[in-house]
Design an enzyme around this catalytic site. Structure first.
Site, PDB file in Angstrom:
ATOM      1  CD  GLN A  10      -3.290   0.334   1.996  1.00 42.13           C
ATOM      2  OE1 GLN A  10      -3.319  -0.796   2.465  1.00 42.13           O
ATOM      3  NE2 GLN A  10      -4.178   1.251   2.311  1.00 42.13           N
ATOM      4  CB  SER A  94       2.326  -5.001   3.859  1.00 38.12           C
ATOM      5  OG  SER A  94       1.183  -5.000   4.673  1.00 38.12           O
ATOM      6  CG  LEU A  95      -1.016  -5.006  -0.538  1.00 36.68           C
ATOM      7  CD1 LEU A  95      -1.454  -5.646  -1.853  1.00 36.68           C
ATOM      8  CD2 LEU A  95      -1.630  -3.635  -0.397  1.00 36.68           C
ATOM      9  NE  ARG A 119      -3.077  -8.212   4.914  1.00 35.26           N
ATOM     10  CZ  ARG A 119      -2.282  -7.168   4.714  1.00 35.26           C
ATOM     11  NH1 ARG A 119      -2.663  -6.195   3.895  1.00 35.26           N
ATOM     12  NH2 ARG A 119      -1.114  -7.077   5.335  1.00 35.26           N
ATOM     13  CG  HIS A 203       2.146  -4.273   9.400  1.00 35.52           C
ATOM     14  ND1 HIS A 203       2.014  -5.619   9.115  1.00 35.52           N
ATOM     15  CD2 HIS A 203       1.965  -3.618   8.227  1.00 35.52           C
ATOM     16  CE1 HIS A 203       1.774  -5.755   7.819  1.00 35.52           C
ATOM     17  NE2 HIS A 203       1.732  -4.565   7.263  1.00 35.52           N
ATOM     18  CD  GLN A 252       1.682  -9.503   5.868  1.00 30.92           C
ATOM     19  OE1 GLN A 252       0.517  -9.100   5.893  1.00 30.92           O
ATOM     20  NE2 GLN A 252       2.321  -9.789   4.752  1.00 30.92           N
TER      21      GLN A 252
END
Length: 313
Positions: A10, A94-95, A119, A203, A252
């Site tokens: 992102q 991340s994603l 998510r 996170h 995560q």
């Protein structure tokens, strides 16, 4: 001379992303259509026409970025490229780890889009707007940032969310604690301590409700062993077992994105060429700051697709 493919997270989104791929390659256009159908929404229209504030919403940005990455990859595959034959490892920021896993065949594109929509919604809903925050800390040792987070947290939450390399760390948690920690980091000598314009404290431990939502979603989705190992964000180790990968994806949500260590792992394990597949060039820039010995290229335009296919032939 190993090759790794990385997939952006992102912040790499921009209005218009992927449109040139869809116009140039029917295989790319099919990916955007598949994602639209999976979500029951013309996400591609938002991607290509905006408005930017709608695209930037976490629940839209996450599947949209995955779609661009997979569109570029499908265009490469239609021109004879084989991920299994040409790439040693995949990883995502991340994603982007979900994009990496879709690329390696662990999830279908449609399932990945739905997982990322879940998510994004779960991460947004985990903490009321205004109660969480994130800040970028530039030019301060990790131990000093960790000490500032511990001092600021008291009985609250404040932790390192991203270790992006090149002296850039991102902290996340309760708004008041993050603001205190950012001030402490400035006092400790950080070059910059910048509060970020984000919608939630990603996170961090405050994301626990979202982690539980992902545990449930990942348990019910079809999974195949990836054709290429994924170097997972939270453990910085290559994984191929679908159940273990799913468990790390749950961790995560609240855990640290260890991107600097991921690039260092690549360098230590023979990776000499790194491709960033999808929107933007953020990861390519980070890679150059972390390990100048690794050659980096971005694949996000039709010309990039053709060049990469030729280079990897």
């Amino acid at each position: 001379m190993a090759v790794a493919f990385t997939f952006p997270g992102q912040g790499s989104q921009s209005v218009g992303m992927g449109k040139d791929l869809a116009d140039a390659f029917p295989e790319a256009r099919a990916v955007f259509e598949e994602v639209d159908e999976a979500l029951g929404q013309k996400l591609s229209q938002i991607m290509w026409e905006g408005p930017e504030e709608t695209l930037t919403l976490t629940a839209n940005a996450q599947p949209a970025l995955m779609a661009v990455s997979l569109a570029a990859l499908r265009a490469m595959e239609a021109r004879g490229f084989s991920l299994k034959d040409k790439v040693s490892y995949v990883a995502g920021h991340s994603l982007g780890e979900y994009s990496a896993l879709a690329a390696a065949g662990m999830f279908s594109i449609a399932d990945t889009a739905r997982l990322l929509r879940i998510r994004g919604n779960a991460m947004q809903a985990a903490v009321p707007v205004g109660e969480g925050a994130m800040a970028a800390i530039i030019g301060l040792e990790q131990a000093d940032v960790e000490a500032a987070c511990a001092e600021a947290a008291q009985n609250s939450v404040c932790q390192i969310a991203n270790d992006n390399g090149g002296g850039q760390l991102v902290i996340s948690g309760a708004k008041a604690a993050v603001e205190i920690a950012a001030k402490l980091c400035s006092e400790k000598g950080a070059k910059r301590a910048l509060m970020l314009s984000v919608s939630a404290p990603f996170h961090s431990a405050l994301m626990s409700p979202a982690a539980e939502a992902m545990r449930e979603a990942l348990a019910s989705v079809a999974k195949q062993a990836p054709v290429v190992p994924v170097v997972a964000n939270v453990v910085v180790q290559p994984l191929s077992n679908p159940d273990e990968i799913a468990a790390r994806l749950v961790e995560q949500v609240t855990g640290r994105v260890r991107w600097r260590e991921t690039l260092e792992w690549f360098g230590a394990n023979g990776v000499k060429t790194l491709y960033e597949v999808g929107s933007g060039k953020v990861l390519s820039g980070l890679a150059r700051r972390i390990d100048k010995e690794i050659a980096t290229s971005a694949i996000n335009t039709p010309a990039d697709v053709e060049a990469a296919v030729a280079a990897l032939a």
